[in-house]
Every structure is written in structure tokens, then in C-alpha cells.
Design a protein around this motif. Sequence first.
Motif, PDB file in Angstrom:
ATOM      1  N   ALA A 309       0.549  -1.108  -0.120  1.00  0.00           N
ATOM      2  CA  ALA A 309      -0.026  -0.037  -0.066  1.00  0.00           C
ATOM      3  C   ALA A 309       0.772   1.441   0.044  1.00  0.00           C
ATOM      4  CB  ALA A 309      -0.948  -0.067   1.228  1.00  0.00           C
ATOM      5  N   LEU A 310       2.020   1.247  -0.143  1.00  0.00           N
ATOM      6  CA  LEU A 310       3.236   2.348  -0.023  1.00  0.00           C
ATOM      7  C   LEU A 310       2.918   3.013  -1.394  1.00  0.00           C
ATOM      8  CD1 LEU A 310       6.102   1.013   2.131  1.00  0.00           C
ATOM      9  CD2 LEU A 310       4.312   2.454   3.017  1.00  0.00           C
ATOM     10  N   ARG A 311       3.367   4.217  -1.284  1.00  0.00           N
ATOM     11  CA  ARG A 311       3.406   5.180  -2.676  1.00  0.00           C
ATOM     12  C   ARG A 311       4.648   4.732  -3.225  1.00  0.00           C
ATOM     13  NH1 ARG A 311       1.128  10.708  -0.329  1.00  0.00           N
ATOM     14  NH2 ARG A 311      -1.238  10.157  -0.518  1.00  0.00           N
ATOM     15  N   ALA A 312       4.713   4.677  -4.486  1.00  0.00           N
ATOM     16  CA  ALA A 312       5.959   4.630  -5.347  1.00  0.00           C
ATOM     17  C   ALA A 312       6.935   5.585  -5.038  1.00  0.00           C
ATOM     18  CB  ALA A 312       5.639   4.389  -6.629  1.00  0.00           C
ATOM     19  N   LEU A 313       8.359   4.986  -5.069  1.00  0.00           N
ATOM     20  CA  LEU A 313       9.443   6.233  -5.048  1.00  0.00           C
ATOM     21  C   LEU A 313       9.755   6.826  -6.278  1.00  0.00           C
ATOM     22  CD1 LEU A 313      12.075   3.640  -3.245  1.00  0.00           C
ATOM     23  CD2 LEU A 313      11.113   5.852  -2.123  1.00  0.00           C
ATOM     24  N   PRO A 314       9.985   8.177  -6.220  1.00  0.00           N
ATOM     25  CA  PRO A 314      10.251   8.877  -7.371  1.00  0.00           C
ATOM     26  C   PRO A 314      11.460   8.322  -8.186  1.00  0.00           C
ATOM     27  CG  PRO A 314      10.890  10.277  -5.318  1.00  0.00           C
ATOM     28  CD  PRO A 314      10.182   8.982  -4.906  1.00  0.00           C
ATOM     29  N   THR A 315      11.561   8.678  -9.459  1.00  0.00           N
ATOM     30  CA  THR A 315      12.700   8.237 -10.085  1.00  0.00           C
ATOM     31  C   THR A 315      13.976   9.085  -9.853  1.00  0.00           C
ATOM     32  OG1 THR A 315      12.278   9.828 -11.781  1.00  0.00           O
ATOM     33  CG2 THR A 315      11.324   7.570 -12.131  1.00  0.00           C
TER      34      THR A 315
END
Length: 477
Positions: A309-315
Motif C-alpha cells: 500500500a506504500l506510494r512508489a518512489l520517485p525516479t
Amino acid sequence: MILHPERWMDLRRFRALHESGMSFSAIARETGLNWRTVKKYVNAPPPVVPPKGSSRQGTQRQVIEPFKPIIDAWLRADIKLKATVIHERLVDQYGFTGSYQRVKLYLQQARPQVAAEMGLGPDELAGLHRRFEVVPGAQAQVDWGDEGGILTHMGIKKVYSFHMVLSYSRDPFCCFTTSLDLATFWACHRRAFTHFGGVPKTIVYDRTKTVVRRHVSPGEAVPLHPEAVAFAGHYDFDIDVLAAYRPQGKGRVERQVGIVRDHVLAGRSFNSLVELDAAFASWVPLRRARVHGTHHEVIGERAARDHAALRALPTRPYMVTDRHLRHVGKDCLVAFEASLYSVPARRVRPRQLVEVRAGGDTVSLHLLTPDLTGSTLLAVHPRSHARGSWVVTEAHWDGLPDGSTRRVTSGGYGPAPRKQPDNTASTSPLQDLLSRSRAAQIPVGRRPLSVYDDLTGTRPTPSPTRPKAVPDEKDSA
């Protein structure tokens, strides 16, 4: 016949057996009584109140009785005085022989009475807090731990542990540092996000100076540090700052600090921060295999739902740096945190101001204004964790004299003549010393001083000589 209360309770318990068809004789065999007694009390209506023994309350004087006026006086002076302090003072000053529990029981009734006499309203919510649960991926909590001189033998005076715990699963992350500064704090966040594989929606903090710009009164909006706002905006999470003196708001991570200290550090010795981080990484599978005492699920299984459920890491990562101004030394070294970092000699001058940008793992040095190429970067070095270190790139000293061309002579001009072997026996220690000296081998020309007078025209003119007087015969006589 008077039955003991326990017997009476047995007969009440067996009444259901009699109603189900069990005979009085069978019940008597179970209870060890006569069947007539069983019949009498099973058939008799139960008494309203079972018989009980006589109470001894009030027959003996309590140990704390003579000290009650003293305790009441102390409460009037400070209504929040702790029971441990009162018991300690009673023992020390008045020879009290009772237990701490006796003092605590008396305070439970005396404190509200004294507060009412003083016109103080009862604070029924003091010390209480609301327990909360969150959905997966919704929250994480952050805190620091002070691990002291665990690496003192390696020249590192202080070690700190950074902790982040996912609130839903209690899945932990920990890493070890030697600094609490701004760059290190947010660099630890990047490592935690990589460890969890994503970013929680909210992170809970204390009012630390790396998050809060300044402290404000209760009820006022908390001003956040600009770097904290920029970092949270880049990774898309909300900052939740706790009210002052409310550690219960992040009890999950505070409990985790003690757990890591007991299970990872206790009874072990380490030689570097890398070994400390490796010890925690090897312990994490053991922690995830345990059933948590609060949510009663395996931490690893619950953590899988949390991570999903965590948000994705930025590139692109966001690098937070702590900026300082420092002078360049004559040796092309810049001092920062009691260590020295080199800069290129051809691009700086002595006492020039440069900017030090300290990250979690690196230190970069920059010019205050861009050079002809439009660049401000002078050098990038790994950040030193030990005070007094030299972090030097040898190429930065290119062009500086290194002492290889220096020549030393003991006098005279031109090359010294080759020393001839001396086969003569030494006559004294002083002569041995002089014979080894290069100065003793230099040939010296010898000329009379009159040569220099002739060259300069300063030869003195001889004065006329007077004839020598001949003594008189009288005098000679």
C-alpha cells in the motif's frame, strides 16, 4: 449444622445434578457429606447473603496514620508530588517503616480531597491517551536513539540510531550514524524508503530542529523547516508533528528503539557503522517472523500488506545538504567538522571563502560565484566519520612545490670537490668530525693583505723615519 461457605457453594453447584435426576446418595458421595445433609440443603431455599467471617477493619491502627497530616501538607505545597518522592522523604526524615504501596493507597484518596480543598478541579484525563490503529501504508513514525560510545575504540565518540517503523505492521528500519544534522536525517529517510520499497502517506515526528523551524505556543501552527517541506513534497508524504510532551503519539517507534538495542546491540562489539547496519539487517527476518503482541499477527505477513500500500518512489532522489562557509587554508585544505578536505590549488587562493555542502555520505565544496566555465563545484569527497581525518585528492596539489628540488650546501660556490679517501689514522674525535665535514674539503686560497691594498689603491704611505738618537756619554755613563 453450619456449613462452611465453600461447602454451600458446592451444594449449589450440585443442585443442578439433582434436578437432572442424580440421587442424594450419589451427590453425598461426591461432596463427602451425609445424604440427609445433602437433601436438607439442596431442598432448602438459598440464603440471600452467604455467611462470611467477621471483618477486622478498624481494629488495628494503620502504620501511615501518624504521617497523614505531613503528607497532606506536602500535597498542599505541590499537588503533583509523586508517591515515590513522598515515601522517600518519609523514610529519610521521619523514620517511616511502612511500604511504598501503603503511601500510594493513601494518596489515591488524599490527593483528590486536597485538590478539592484548594479549589483545583479533578483532571480526569491526565495520563490517558487514545489508542489508534491505521490502515496499511497510511503512517510511519520516526525517532532517534543515542547509542553512546559503542565505537569509541575506533575513534568515533558518538553513535546514533535512526528508526522508522510502519504503524500498521510494526515493520522496522534502523541505520546508524555519527551525526544528527539535517543532511544525515533526510539521507536516513531515503535509506528507509528503499528498505520498505515505497513511501508512507504520513510520517510522525517530534519537534526536532530538522523538521520544525522554531517552537511555538500550544494551539499555534508549527512552522516547518524549508528543507523538510521540500523533501516531503518531492516524496509525496505529509508531515505530522506531535504536540509537545506527547510521546504516546509515536509509541510504536519509541518501543522499537529499545527492542533494537536489546536484540541487536546488547552483548556485542562492533568496529564500524557498516557492521552495525549489517547486524540489524541480519536480525530483521527474525523480527518479521514473530507474532506481535498487539495486533496478534505475524509481522512479516502484515508487513507485506503494508508494503503493497506504500506510494512508489520517485525516479530521482532529493538530496538535502547542510551548507556552511569555510576559508581555504594555505595548504589548499578546508576544515569541516574537525576534518580537512582538499580543493584544487589552481582554482583557489589562500583565505578564500568557499561553500561546504554536507550530505549524509558526501561533502562537496563549491565556489561562491561561478568561474569562467559557469561551474561552482570544486571537489566531492566521502564524508569522514572520524574527527581529525585528512580527505585529500593528490591531484589537487599538482603544481605546488613538493620539496624535491631543494638543495642544501654547507657553504662556498659551485659543486663540492670529490672527497679523497683519508687513510691516515684519526688523532682525536674532533679531528674525525672535521674530516667528515664538506667544509673541511673546500680548498681556500691564501693571499697577503697587501694584494688587496694594491688593487684598491689604499696602500698606506710610509712615514719618514727619524734618525736614531745616539746617547751621550754622560747618559751612557
